[in-house]
Write a protein that holds these residues in place. Structure first.
Motif, short mmCIF file in Angstrom:
data_model
loop_
_atom_site.label_atom_id
_atom_site.label_comp_id
_atom_site.label_asym_id
_atom_site.label_seq_id
_atom_site.Cartn_x
_atom_site.Cartn_y
_atom_site.Cartn_z
N ARG A 274 40.32 5.28 43.38
CA ARG A 274 41.50 6.13 43.52
C ARG A 274 41.52 7.25 42.48
N LEU A 275 40.87 7.04 41.37
CA LEU A 275 40.90 8.03 40.30
C LEU A 275 39.70 8.97 40.30
N LYS A 276 38.80 8.81 41.26
CA LYS A 276 37.66 9.72 41.34
C LYS A 276 38.14 11.09 41.81
N LEU A 277 37.67 12.11 41.14
CA LEU A 277 38.07 13.47 41.46
C LEU A 277 37.72 13.82 42.91
N GLU A 278 36.57 13.36 43.37
CA GLU A 278 36.14 13.68 44.74
C GLU A 278 37.05 13.07 45.80
N ASN A 279 37.89 12.12 45.42
CA ASN A 279 38.81 11.48 46.36
C ASN A 279 40.22 12.08 46.30
N GLN A 280 40.41 13.13 45.54
CA GLN A 280 41.74 13.71 45.35
C GLN A 280 41.95 14.91 46.28
N LEU A 281 42.86 14.77 47.22
CA LEU A 281 43.21 15.85 48.12
C LEU A 281 43.84 17.01 47.34
N CYS A 282 44.66 16.66 46.36
CA CYS A 282 45.35 17.71 45.57
C CYS A 282 44.34 18.61 44.85
N HIS A 283 43.23 18.05 44.39
CA HIS A 283 42.24 18.87 43.69
C HIS A 283 41.57 19.85 44.65
N ARG A 284 41.38 19.44 45.87
CA ARG A 284 40.83 20.35 46.89
C ARG A 284 41.77 21.55 47.10
N PHE A 285 43.08 21.26 47.16
CA PHE A 285 44.04 22.35 47.31
C PHE A 285 44.06 23.26 46.08
N TYR A 286 43.96 22.67 44.92
CA TYR A 286 43.94 23.44 43.68
C TYR A 286 42.74 24.39 43.65
N THR A 287 41.57 23.89 43.95
CA THR A 287 40.38 24.75 43.91
C THR A 287 40.41 25.79 45.02
N LEU A 288 40.94 25.42 46.18
CA LEU A 288 41.06 26.38 47.28
C LEU A 288 42.05 27.48 46.94
N SER A 289 43.16 27.11 46.32
CA SER A 289 44.15 28.10 45.91
C SER A 289 43.53 29.09 44.93
N ASN A 290 42.77 28.59 43.98
CA ASN A 290 42.08 29.47 43.02
C ASN A 290 41.07 30.38 43.73
N ALA A 291 40.37 29.83 44.71
CA ALA A 291 39.39 30.63 45.45
C ALA A 291 40.08 31.75 46.23
N PHE A 292 41.21 31.44 46.85
CA PHE A 292 41.96 32.48 47.57
C PHE A 292 42.43 33.57 46.62
N THR A 293 42.95 33.17 45.48
CA THR A 293 43.43 34.14 44.50
C THR A 293 42.28 35.06 44.05
N ARG A 294 41.12 34.49 43.79
CA ARG A 294 39.95 35.30 43.40
C ARG A 294 39.52 36.22 44.53
N ALA A 295 39.60 35.76 45.77
CA ALA A 295 39.20 36.58 46.91
C ALA A 295 40.16 37.76 47.12
N TYR A 296 41.43 37.55 46.85
CA TYR A 296 42.42 38.61 47.00
C TYR A 296 42.34 39.64 45.88
N ARG A 297 41.93 39.22 44.70
CA ARG A 297 41.98 40.09 43.52
C ARG A 297 41.35 41.47 43.74
N PRO A 298 40.11 41.58 44.23
CA PRO A 298 39.55 42.92 44.41
C PRO A 298 40.24 43.73 45.51
N LEU A 299 40.80 43.04 46.50
CA LEU A 299 41.50 43.73 47.59
C LEU A 299 42.84 44.31 47.12
N LEU A 300 43.46 43.64 46.16
CA LEU A 300 44.76 44.08 45.65
C LEU A 300 44.64 45.04 44.47
N LYS A 301 43.43 45.15 43.94
CA LYS A 301 43.22 46.00 42.78
C LYS A 301 43.59 47.46 43.08
N ALA A 302 43.27 47.94 44.27
CA ALA A 302 43.57 49.33 44.63
C ALA A 302 45.08 49.60 44.60
#
Length: 147
Positions: free
Chosen positions: A4-32
């Motif tokens: 239960r404590l393995k990181l690979e078994n945590q759904l919340c961590h998947r959302f956290y990393t995905l949220s960060n990935a989305f933010t990074r993907a938007y950054r250059p598009l919003l820079k203008a």
């Protein structure tokens, strides 16, 4: 218990990393536009309906009230919006797009298309199903409001 404590078994961590990935993907598009993702979300809500109250923006965007105050101050300083106190109740504030804020909508028009290109591994059906599942999951964490 250790499984239960393995990181690979945590759904919340998947959302956290995905949220960060989305933010990074938007950054250059919003820079203008010289805006952050939370500022973009706020502007999208205002592009739908300008002249709304701060409270309705908080409700629509689901951004924390304190964070929203900071976002609005920055958008106002950059010339995207104006904030006016309500004539009847000075505690209520209305947020209006400026002409500069309305012009930014045109500049932002391609951002959703550019983001969709990054999701080319998903079919339209999968994307729709994912949105439905995310909304369902989000409902699990929303407090029940008194009617």
């Amino acid at each position: 218990m250790t499984e239960r404590l393995k990181l690979e078994n945590q759904l919340c961590h998947r959302f956290y990393t995905l949220s960060n990935a989305f933010t990074r993907a938007y950054r250059p598009l919003l820079k203008a536009l010289d805006i952050t993702y939370p500022q973009y979300v706020t502007l999208m809500a205002l592009w739908e309906t300008s002249g709304v109250t701060v409270a309705s923006l908080v409700q629509k965007t689901m951004i924390d009230g304190g964070a929203m105050s900071l976002i609005l101050k920055k958008l106002e300083a950059k010339g995207f919006i104006t904030i006016e106190k309500d004539h009847a109740d000075k505690r209520v504030k209305h947020v209006h797009l400026t002409s500069f804020g309305n012009t930014a909508k045109v500049k932002a028009g391609d951002i959703p298309v550019q983001m969709l290109c990054k999701l080319d591994g998903l079919s339209k059906e999968e994307a729709s199903q994912l949105a439905t599942l995310i909304d369902k999951l989000h409902g699990c964490f929303m407090p029940i409001e008194d009617e």
